[in-house]
Write a protein that holds these residues in place. Sequence first.
Motif, PDB file in Angstrom:
ATOM      1  N   ALA A 185       0.781  -1.000   0.077  1.00 20.73           N
ATOM      2  CA  ALA A 185       0.161  -0.035   0.027  1.00 20.73           C
ATOM      3  C   ALA A 185       0.692   1.245   0.002  1.00 20.73           C
ATOM      4  CB  ALA A 185      -0.922  -0.066   1.435  1.00 20.73           C
ATOM      5  N   SER A 186       1.947   1.392   0.994  1.00 16.72           N
ATOM      6  CA  SER A 186       2.645   2.458   0.896  1.00 16.72           C
ATOM      7  C   SER A 186       3.395   2.845  -0.436  1.00 16.72           C
ATOM      8  CB  SER A 186       3.709   2.248   1.959  1.00 16.72           C
ATOM      9  OG  SER A 186       4.600   3.414   2.229  1.00 16.72           O
TER      10      SER A 186
ATOM     11  N   ARG B  34      -7.767   1.348   0.333  1.00 18.74           N
ATOM     12  CA  ARG B  34      -8.190   0.198   1.113  1.00 18.74           C
ATOM     13  C   ARG B  34      -9.624   0.130   0.752  1.00 18.74           C
ATOM     14  NH1 ARG B  34     -10.211   1.343   6.512  1.00 18.74           N
ATOM     15  NH2 ARG B  34      -9.120   3.481   6.593  1.00 18.74           N
TER      16      ARG B  34
ATOM     17  N   ASP C 237      -4.683   6.663   0.851  1.00 17.51           N
ATOM     18  CA  ASP C 237      -4.805   5.381   1.480  1.00 17.51           C
ATOM     19  C   ASP C 237      -6.098   4.742   1.819  1.00 17.51           C
ATOM     20  OD1 ASP C 237      -3.330   3.455   2.979  1.00 17.51           O
ATOM     21  OD2 ASP C 237      -4.334   4.021   4.689  1.00 17.51           O
TER      22      ASP C 237
ATOM     23  N   ILE D 114       1.055   4.142  -3.031  1.00 16.18           N
ATOM     24  CA  ILE D 114       0.446   5.620  -3.134  1.00 16.18           C
ATOM     25  C   ILE D 114       1.845   6.386  -3.332  1.00 16.18           C
ATOM     26  CG2 ILE D 114      -0.282   7.151  -1.246  1.00 16.18           C
ATOM     27  CD1 ILE D 114      -1.676   4.884   0.283  1.00 16.18           C
TER      28      ILE D 114
END
Length: 161
Positions: free
Chosen positions: A48-49, A90, A86, A52
């Motif tokens: 995820a990090s 999600r 984020d 992004i």
Amino acid sequence: MQDAITTLINSSDVQGKYLDNTGLEKLKSYYQSGELRAKAAIALGANASTIITQAVARSLMYTDITAPGGNMYTCRRYAACIRDLDYFLRYATYAMLAGDPSILDERILNGLRETYNSLGVPIGATIRAVQAMKDVTADLLGAEAGKEMGVYFDHITAGLS
């Protein structure tokens, strides 16, 4: 929040009938894509990090939005942008797992455009960042899972447009 199964069953229940062939085919497709969706969700959570960071780099960095006076200029504004991206990632992941984009309406999109407009958040830049997340995700997941996730990113951009 519902999934594809609950949505189909509730629809048939309201109409007082059994699932028809179309509904059963939708369920079959949903079950057959389960492993793909589960693997995609694991990869998205683990990356995820990076997703992004790459999406911001592709769409917003080195534009007027990050320059002094831009909407991402201060660390606080930048952090808020990253936080929102984020959330989008999600909830798009949740929607993909459930096979139901209505989760996005219910959890993030209802009233978001109005809120962003009242706060002066640039909608066009937000849409560019979500589209970049779609591209980064497709690169990470591969064509089939990327296409599946793309449906949910497209739903977000349509809701913001």
